[in-house]
Motif scaffolding. Structure first.
Motif, PDB file in Angstrom:
ATOM      1  N   ILE A   7     -10.129  82.428   2.759  1.00  0.00           N
ATOM      2  CA  ILE A   7     -10.571  83.642   2.368  1.00  0.00           C
ATOM      3  C   ILE A   7     -12.058  83.335   1.651  1.00  0.00           C
ATOM      4  O   ILE A   7     -12.749  84.528   2.152  1.00  0.00           O
ATOM      5  CB  ILE A   7      -9.737  84.507   1.528  1.00  0.00           C
ATOM      6  N   GLN A   8     -12.354  82.733   0.818  1.00  0.00           N
ATOM      7  CA  GLN A   8     -13.337  82.544  -0.018  1.00  0.00           C
ATOM      8  C   GLN A   8     -14.542  82.079   1.211  1.00  0.00           C
ATOM      9  O   GLN A   8     -15.665  82.520   1.272  1.00  0.00           O
ATOM     10  CB  GLN A   8     -13.484  81.659  -0.997  1.00  0.00           C
ATOM     11  N   SER A   9     -14.154  81.253   2.146  1.00  0.00           N
ATOM     12  CA  SER A   9     -14.945  80.587   2.995  1.00  0.00           C
ATOM     13  C   SER A   9     -15.579  81.820   4.094  1.00  0.00           C
ATOM     14  O   SER A   9     -16.608  81.863   4.317  1.00  0.00           O
ATOM     15  CB  SER A   9     -14.225  79.492   3.963  1.00  0.00           C
ATOM     16  N   ALA A  10     -14.319  82.626   4.454  1.00  0.00           N
ATOM     17  CA  ALA A  10     -14.880  83.880   5.316  1.00  0.00           C
ATOM     18  C   ALA A  10     -16.125  84.714   4.842  1.00  0.00           C
ATOM     19  O   ALA A  10     -16.769  85.280   5.322  1.00  0.00           O
ATOM     20  CB  ALA A  10     -13.671  84.659   5.902  1.00  0.00           C
ATOM     21  N   ALA A  11     -15.490  85.051   3.322  1.00  0.00           N
ATOM     22  CA  ALA A  11     -16.472  85.898   2.646  1.00  0.00           C
ATOM     23  C   ALA A  11     -18.043  85.438   2.651  1.00  0.00           C
ATOM     24  O   ALA A  11     -18.745  86.127   2.480  1.00  0.00           O
ATOM     25  CB  ALA A  11     -15.880  86.271   1.145  1.00  0.00           C
ATOM     26  N   ASN A 135     -13.349  87.465  14.430  1.00  0.00           N
ATOM     27  CA  ASN A 135     -11.919  86.959  14.759  1.00  0.00           C
ATOM     28  C   ASN A 135     -12.545  85.221  15.016  1.00  0.00           C
ATOM     29  O   ASN A 135     -11.791  84.163  14.525  1.00  0.00           O
ATOM     30  CB  ASN A 135     -11.124  87.283  15.959  1.00  0.00           C
ATOM     31  N   LEU A 136     -13.859  84.978  15.656  1.00  0.00           N
ATOM     32  CA  LEU A 136     -14.025  83.713  16.028  1.00  0.00           C
ATOM     33  C   LEU A 136     -14.573  83.090  14.419  1.00  0.00           C
ATOM     34  O   LEU A 136     -14.265  82.000  14.113  1.00  0.00           O
ATOM     35  CB  LEU A 136     -15.377  83.708  16.835  1.00  0.00           C
ATOM     36  N   ALA A 137     -15.255  83.833  13.713  1.00  0.00           N
ATOM     37  CA  ALA A 137     -15.672  83.321  12.302  1.00  0.00           C
ATOM     38  C   ALA A 137     -14.348  82.994  11.405  1.00  0.00           C
ATOM     39  O   ALA A 137     -14.427  82.067  10.777  1.00  0.00           O
ATOM     40  CB  ALA A 137     -16.421  84.262  11.607  1.00  0.00           C
ATOM     41  N   GLU A 442     -14.176  92.666   4.580  1.00  0.00           N
ATOM     42  CA  GLU A 442     -12.950  92.638   4.558  1.00  0.00           C
ATOM     43  C   GLU A 442     -12.034  91.983   5.724  1.00  0.00           C
ATOM     44  O   GLU A 442     -11.078  91.244   5.443  1.00  0.00           O
ATOM     45  CB  GLU A 442     -12.343  93.974   4.363  1.00  0.00           C
ATOM     46  N   ALA A 443     -12.485  92.619   6.996  1.00  0.00           N
ATOM     47  CA  ALA A 443     -11.809  91.960   8.066  1.00  0.00           C
ATOM     48  C   ALA A 443     -11.951  90.629   8.327  1.00  0.00           C
ATOM     49  O   ALA A 443     -11.088  89.691   8.771  1.00  0.00           O
ATOM     50  CB  ALA A 443     -12.274  92.660   9.293  1.00  0.00           C
ATOM     51  N   LEU A 444     -13.039  89.921   8.027  1.00  0.00           N
ATOM     52  CA  LEU A 444     -13.142  88.544   8.039  1.00  0.00           C
ATOM     53  C   LEU A 444     -12.128  87.765   7.141  1.00  0.00           C
ATOM     54  O   LEU A 444     -11.541  86.692   7.421  1.00  0.00           O
ATOM     55  CB  LEU A 444     -14.694  88.139   7.511  1.00  0.00           C
ATOM     56  N   GLN A 445     -12.091  88.304   5.974  1.00  0.00           N
ATOM     57  CA  GLN A 445     -11.119  87.661   5.190  1.00  0.00           C
ATOM     58  C   GLN A 445      -9.579  87.673   5.434  1.00  0.00           C
ATOM     59  O   GLN A 445      -8.574  87.054   5.286  1.00  0.00           O
ATOM     60  CB  GLN A 445     -11.346  88.297   3.472  1.00  0.00           C
ATOM     61  N   LEU A 474      -7.789  90.833  -2.290  1.00  0.00           N
ATOM     62  CA  LEU A 474      -9.394  90.793  -2.547  1.00  0.00           C
ATOM     63  C   LEU A 474      -9.563  91.735  -3.692  1.00  0.00           C
ATOM     64  O   LEU A 474      -9.004  92.272  -4.265  1.00  0.00           O
ATOM     65  CB  LEU A 474      -9.670  91.694  -1.578  1.00  0.00           C
ATOM     66  N   SER A 475     -10.627  91.082  -4.363  1.00  0.00           N
ATOM     67  CA  SER A 475     -11.329  91.545  -5.564  1.00  0.00           C
ATOM     68  C   SER A 475     -12.502  92.654  -5.135  1.00  0.00           C
ATOM     69  O   SER A 475     -13.001  92.575  -4.055  1.00  0.00           O
ATOM     70  CB  SER A 475     -11.848  90.546  -6.686  1.00  0.00           C
TER      71      SER A 475
END
Length: 475
Positions: A7-11, A135-137, A442-445, A474-475
């Motif tokens: 999750i952190q990497s996506a953000a 979605n790829l990311a 948010e969608a990335l996470q 999520l915060s």
């Protein structure tokens, strides 16, 4: 290696500006599939933009020519880790509708991203380049968090003709059914129910267009000399349509009405509200099928629409009874509707009411699809998104609009989960199309966590054993 790291990497991918940079490059590609000279640009989008990224993520990919001559190519990619792991098929489309360059607001342009507050303007930001880029990311984030593994197999199918009706998609999937087989489709298109609520939809309403024509004579005739003596085709057609759908939008042709809404669909729609957000039209509460909520009308029922109606010369009317009239009609329908017999149903309805002068021409339709809301894959996806966001996602048994989902549900025979990253006010297909930055983050996470969770075990195993990985809202 934890869920939180994914999750952190996506953000971080969003916060660093890399996601905006990638999407900006993709939006700059003028992949208008409606244009006759678009073939090279459509091919280049797959070969030069998508394929290199997939190769870096351990995919093998190839460009496949469309079975329909002159239609845009496909990209098929695979990342296989083990025969014992679940396999996901994901989908996207690289083509967009025309840019309509001159119609955008001052300072905006379709082929570059302009950031204005939360809005990222540009053609394809919402449909579909922004969504498949998310979605790829997210796949990259899950792959990084698990140290170079996903814990599941991935097959990817991109087309470049969705905006012109997906020519060749059915034929390709028929030909490559074994190669494209998977346990589930997880893809993204269309809008959430609102910008503020994550959404999962399980299929789409079907669509069939048809035309009604009344051709009574050659040329017009003076309305003073012949009015009341000659049948007026506009009056005839208006009354024929009124016999099919009443003034409040209720469908009067019994064969075009769906079966009653099932208990599971009604439960899924119970906590969903449509409309009421800035930029959206006000809902006519008394229009549509009575006894149904607005949500049930658009996601659980059928609608019969008049898309266009013409008789005489609307721009310069004259005092003459016109010789002809026509209307373009559209039925949006849910699973269980006898849409394949629409021609005989409508013809019988019109004839029984004396409208034998009305000619009927039915176009090819798109079937409706819907996964059972109680399916294990559905419960798994809802739980994953709830764990990530801290809120209960909206569950739509089907989208109100239409996607080529029947290819995946019927031809390839798999459950279909769509997690949209746009919102109803995105101006999709219109000038000033945009993606909301906070929704994209948010969608990335959401998607990174969803892919992480899939790598932790199949949904049936998760149902039995409960979540085996850490999770935080999520915060």
């Amino acid at each position: 290696m934890t869920r939180d790291i994914a999750i952190q990497s996506a953000a971080e991918h969003y916060d660093s500006g890399r996601f905006l940079e990638d999407l900006g490059r993709r939006v700059a590609a003028r992949t208008e599939s409606q244009e006759a000279d678009s073939a090279d640009r459509l091919h280049a989008y797959l070969a030069d933009e998508i394929a290199p990224l997939l190769k870096a993520c351990g995919f093998t990919s190839r460009i496949v020519a469309n079975p329909v001559k002159g239609a845009g190519p496909f990209l098929i990619a695979h990342r296989h880790e083990s025969d014992t792991l679940p396999t996901v098929l994901t989908y996207g489309h690289g083509d967009v509708v025309r840019g309509y360059d001159a119609q955008w607001h001052e300072g905006l342009a379709p082929w570059r991203i302009t950031v204005d507050g939360d809005r990222w303007y540009g053609r394809g930001t919402a449909d579909n380049k922004g969504q498949h880029s998310i979605n790829l990311a997210a796949l990259q984030a899950a792959l990084k968090a698990r140290g170079g593994r996903l814990g599941f197999n991935v097959k990817l199918l991109y087309e470049t003709g969705e905006e012109v009706g997906s020519p060749g998609l059915h034929a390709l999937c028929e030909q490559l059914r074994d190669e494209l087989s998977a346990d589930v489709l997880i893809a993204s298109d269309g809008p959430r129910v609102s910008a503020h609520r994550p959404t999962v939809f399980l299929g789409s309403r079907g669509l069939v267009n048809f035309r009604l024509d009344v051709k009574l004579r050659d040329g017009g005739h003076h309305s003073g000399n012949w009015g009341g003596l000659l049948r007026n085709p506009g009056v005839t057609l208006a009354n024929a349509i009124a016999s099919m759908v009443d003034a409040q939008g209720r469908i009067l042709v019994e064969g075009l009405r769906p079966p009653p809404i099932s208990a599971s669909v009604r439960r899924a729609l119970a906590d969903i509200e449509v409309g009421g957000y800035p930029g959206e039209p006000a809902i006519d509460a008394d229009y549509g099928e009575p006894t149904l909520t607005p949500t049930e009308r658009v996601f659980g029922w059928n609608s019969l629409e008049v898309l266009a109606f013409r008789t005489g010369n609307p721009d310069k009317p004259v005092n003459a009874i016109p010789p002809s009239a026509f209307a373009h009609m559209q039925l949006r329908f849910v699973v269980g509707t006898d849409w394949q017999n629409l021609e005989s149903i409508v013809r019988r309805h019109l004839d029984e009411r004396g409208f034998t002068h009305v000619e009927l021409d039915v176009e090819r339709g798109v079937p409706a699809t819907r996964v059972d809301p109680e399916n294990a894959w559905v419960r798994w996806a809802l739980r994953s998104i709830r764990d990530t966001t801290g809120m209960q996602p909206a569950l739509l048994p089907n989208l109100g609009g239409t996607l080529p989902n029947d290819v995946f549900a019927h031809v390839l025979g798999m459950p279909t989960l769509w997690v949209p990253h746009s919102y109803p006010g995105c101006s999709q297909h219109a000038p000033n199309e945009h993606l909301l930055g906070p929704v994209a983050r948010e969608a990335l996470q959401i998607m990174a966590a969803l892919f992480w969770d899939l790598g932790a075990g199949r949904p049936d195993a998760a149902d039995a054993a409960g979540r085996q990985t850490s999770s935080s809202a999520l915060s």
